[in-house]
Design an enzyme around this catalytic site. Sequence first.
Site, PDB file in Angstrom:
ATOM      1  N   ASP A  35      37.046  38.902  35.992  1.00  0.00           N
ATOM      2  CA  ASP A  35      37.454  37.591  35.257  1.00  0.00           C
ATOM      3  C   ASP A  35      36.188  37.157  34.681  1.00  0.00           C
ATOM      4  OD1 ASP A  35      39.942  37.647  36.731  1.00  0.00           O
ATOM      5  OD2 ASP A  35      39.010  36.602  38.295  1.00  0.00           O
ATOM      6  N   LYS A  38      36.144  39.819  29.830  1.00  0.00           N
ATOM      7  CA  LYS A  38      36.076  41.183  29.195  1.00  0.00           C
ATOM      8  C   LYS A  38      36.817  41.550  28.014  1.00  0.00           C
ATOM      9  CE  LYS A  38      37.082  44.126  32.451  1.00  0.00           C
ATOM     10  NZ  LYS A  38      38.574  43.839  32.468  1.00  0.00           N
ATOM     11  N   GLY A  62      44.412  41.157  34.920  1.00  0.00           N
ATOM     12  CA  GLY A  62      45.124  40.412  34.055  1.00  0.00           C
ATOM     13  C   GLY A  62      44.252  39.951  32.651  1.00  0.00           C
ATOM     14  N   HIS A  63      44.757  40.203  31.394  1.00  0.00           N
ATOM     15  CA  HIS A  63      43.852  39.933  30.316  1.00  0.00           C
ATOM     16  C   HIS A  63      44.782  39.279  29.265  1.00  0.00           C
ATOM     17  CE1 HIS A  63      44.773  44.312  31.057  1.00  0.00           C
ATOM     18  NE2 HIS A  63      45.527  44.080  29.950  1.00  0.00           N
ATOM     19  N   GLN A 281      38.644  44.689  37.291  1.00  0.00           N
ATOM     20  CA  GLN A 281      38.171  43.754  38.416  1.00  0.00           C
ATOM     21  C   GLN A 281      36.553  43.683  38.063  1.00  0.00           C
ATOM     22  OE1 GLN A 281      40.842  46.246  39.592  1.00  0.00           O
ATOM     23  NE2 GLN A 281      41.972  44.407  39.083  1.00  0.00           N
TER      24      GLN A 281
HETATM   25  P1  IMP Z   1      44.156  43.314  45.311  1.00  0.00           P
HETATM   26  O1  IMP Z   1      43.573  43.997  44.205  1.00  0.00           O
HETATM   27  O2  IMP Z   1      45.310  42.583  44.866  1.00  0.00           O
HETATM   28  O3  IMP Z   1      44.266  44.133  46.333  1.00  0.00           O
HETATM   29  O4  IMP Z   1      43.072  42.087  45.943  1.00  0.00           O
HETATM   30  C1  IMP Z   1      41.883  42.140  46.479  1.00  0.00           C
HETATM   31  C2  IMP Z   1      40.970  41.356  46.066  1.00  0.00           C
HETATM   32  O5  IMP Z   1      40.614  41.550  44.636  1.00  0.00           O
HETATM   33  C3  IMP Z   1      41.303  39.771  45.938  1.00  0.00           C
HETATM   34  O6  IMP Z   1      40.246  39.064  46.403  1.00  0.00           O
HETATM   35  C4  IMP Z   1      41.547  39.711  44.672  1.00  0.00           C
HETATM   36  O7  IMP Z   1      41.474  38.321  44.188  1.00  0.00           O
HETATM   37  C5  IMP Z   1      40.913  40.399  43.821  1.00  0.00           C
HETATM   38  N1  IMP Z   1      41.015  40.742  42.557  1.00  0.00           N
HETATM   39  C6  IMP Z   1      41.951  41.595  42.135  1.00  0.00           C
HETATM   40  N2  IMP Z   1      42.012  41.669  40.990  1.00  0.00           N
HETATM   41  C7  IMP Z   1      41.400  40.848  40.260  1.00  0.00           C
HETATM   42  C8  IMP Z   1      41.018  40.430  39.036  1.00  0.00           C
HETATM   43  O8  IMP Z   1      41.674  41.145  38.012  1.00  0.00           O
HETATM   44  N3  IMP Z   1      40.013  39.736  38.721  1.00  0.00           N
HETATM   45  C9  IMP Z   1      39.451  39.114  39.671  1.00  0.00           C
HETATM   46  N4  IMP Z   1      39.711  39.235  41.093  1.00  0.00           N
HETATM   47  C10 IMP Z   1      40.795  40.217  41.408  1.00  0.00           C
END
Ligand code: IMP
Length: 524
Positions: A35, A38, A62-63, A281
Site C-alpha cells: 500500500d 505503487k 488492490g490497485h 504486497q
Molecule cells: P493474505 O495475503 O490475505 O494471506 O494476508 C496476509 C497479510 O498480508 C495480512 O496482514 C494482510 O493484511 C496483508 N496483505 C495482503 N495483501 C496486502 C496488500 O495488498 N497490501 C497490504 N497488506 C496486504
Amino acid sequence: MKKNTELKNDLEVFLNKTSKKSPKTISVTCLQFGDTGKGKFVDIFANWADIIARGTGGDNAGHTVICNGESKVFHLIPSGITKDRDGKVNIVGTGAVVYPKTLQDEIDLLHSQNMTTDNFKLSLGAKLIMPYHILLDRLSESKAGRAKIGTTGKGIGPAYADHVARRGLIVNDMLNPAVFREKLEKAMVYVSKLMATADPEAVKAIMFHEHLEKGLYYQEPKSDLKSVLRSSLIEDNFFNVEAIVKKYLEYGKKLSQYITDTEAYLKDNLGKKKILLEGAQGALLDLDYGTYPYVTSSNCTPAGLAKGVGLKESDIDISFGIVKGFYMTRVGKGPFPTEIGGSVSEVWCNGNGTREEEDTIGHNDVNQKNSFLQGVAIRRAGGEYGATTGRPRRVGWIDIPLLRQGLNCGKSEIILTKLDVLTGLEKIKVCYAYRYEGPDYNYGKFLLKKGQILDKSIVIPEVLEECAPLYKEFPGWKEDISKFKKVSELPDNFMNILNYIFKNVDAKARIISVGPAPEETIFI
Ligand code: IMP
C-alpha cells in the site's frame, strides 16, 4: 499534463541515467508493508513498457485504475491493463494465485467500460484458488480461529499451502475436464478431513458470501451423520463437487483465449521488448523475509517477482523499491514498532474501527496531542483504508531499521511516495533504532538483553514486538510541495528529513512523489 510521447521520452532519459545501460527490464516492488502507492508508478512506467507482468500474490492486492475517467479498484489484473488498447501486453504469471471469478469479473468490468483485454495473458501454470481455500482462510480468521493473521480472506495462504503440499490445481487444469475432476477429488479427501471438525453454522455463513458465488458450491451435510463419519465422505462435506467442476470448467472456457505459456513469451522477449514487472504486497510481508507469520504467502521481493514470471533477478536492469514518504502503514496483525497510537490503534484498526465511523467523528488535526487521534488524522489525510478490505490501515512513523530490512531483500532505487500527506505536521519523527524491552532472547549465538539498542530490525515478532522505537524529531514543512518540479525547490525542513534517512540507508532516492497525479512527480 504531458503528452504520452513527451512523458515516454522523459522516462527514457531518466531510466538511462539511472541504470548506466539502456534498461529493458525494470521492476517495481514495495519495501514496506504494501500500500505504498505503487499503482501510480506502475501506471507511469507502463507508458514506457511494452509488457507489464505480475508474478506473485493474487486478489489480496488492490490497485485503483482509472477507466474512462472513473476510478475502479482491481485486484488481480495488472495495473497496466488500461494500456491494453495501446497494444501493450499484460500478464499474470506462474507464481500468482488466481481466483477465476475475480479475474472474470475484472475482465467483464473492463469490457463494460469499453476497455479491451485482447493482449492479456494468463499463465497456464498459475495456481488456482478453490472455494475451499477461501472457506479455510475465513474460518481460521473467524472468532473460532485461534491463529489470526488479519488476512484479506481471499484464500491466498491455503492456495499456496496446497501448492507447496503438491495437491494444488493450476489454471490449465480448467481446460482439461478429466484432469480437473481427478485432481479436485484427490484434494477433496484432504479438505474433507479438515472439514470434519468445522462448525457447520460458521461454514454455512461463509459459503453464502457473494465472493463464493452465494452458496453455489455449498451442500448441506446429511444431518444424521456425525462429524467423524463425515470426514471420510467426500460427497458429504459441505462442498458440492459437481458444482465446482461445472463452474470452473465454464470459467476455463471463457478464459481459454488468455491462457498461455507466459514464461516462454517473456523469455522470448527478454532483452528485446521493454518489460515492467509489477510487484504485489511488500518486502516486510514476504513469506521468508517479512514479519513471519504475519506475512502473506508469497515472495514479494524483486527475486520472488522475477521467479514468479519465469525470469531471474539478474534479468532486472533496474529494480525500484517504493517507500511511503516519512510515514508507514500496515494492514492486519503483526508487529509495528512505530505505530502512532500503539496498541490502541492496533486494536481499533484490527477490530471494529471503520472508515465510516472515522469520517463521522472527523478527526482532521494532524497535530493532535493524543497520538491515537493523530494517527486517525494522518490516516484520513492519506486515505489509508484497504483497497481490498476497506479496513483502516495502521499508521506509524518511518522506521529506518525496517527500511534496511526491506533493502536487504533486494537492492533497489527508491521511489518515495505520498509525501504531500504530511504537509502541515509541526513535528515529524524518524525512528533510527530500537531499545529492546523484552526478556532474554537467544538470537543465534547472540543473547538479546533488556535495554540493548538495536539499529537492525530483527523481524521475528517476539523480538520486534518488544522493540521501543528511538526517534529523531524534525520540524515539518508548511509549503504545498505538490507544485514543485525540482528537488532544489523543496523546503529545507523537508530536505533535512530526506537527507537524514538516506544518510542512514544504503540506497538513493530517485523519484519523489508529491501528489497523486503523474505530473506531481520529481525525478532525480
Ligand atoms: P493474505 O495475503 O490475505 O494471506 O494476508 C496476509 C497479510 O498480508 C495480512 O496482514 C494482510 O493484511 C496483508 N496483505 C495482503 N495483501 C496486502 C496488500 O495488498 N497490501 C497490504 N497488506 C496486504
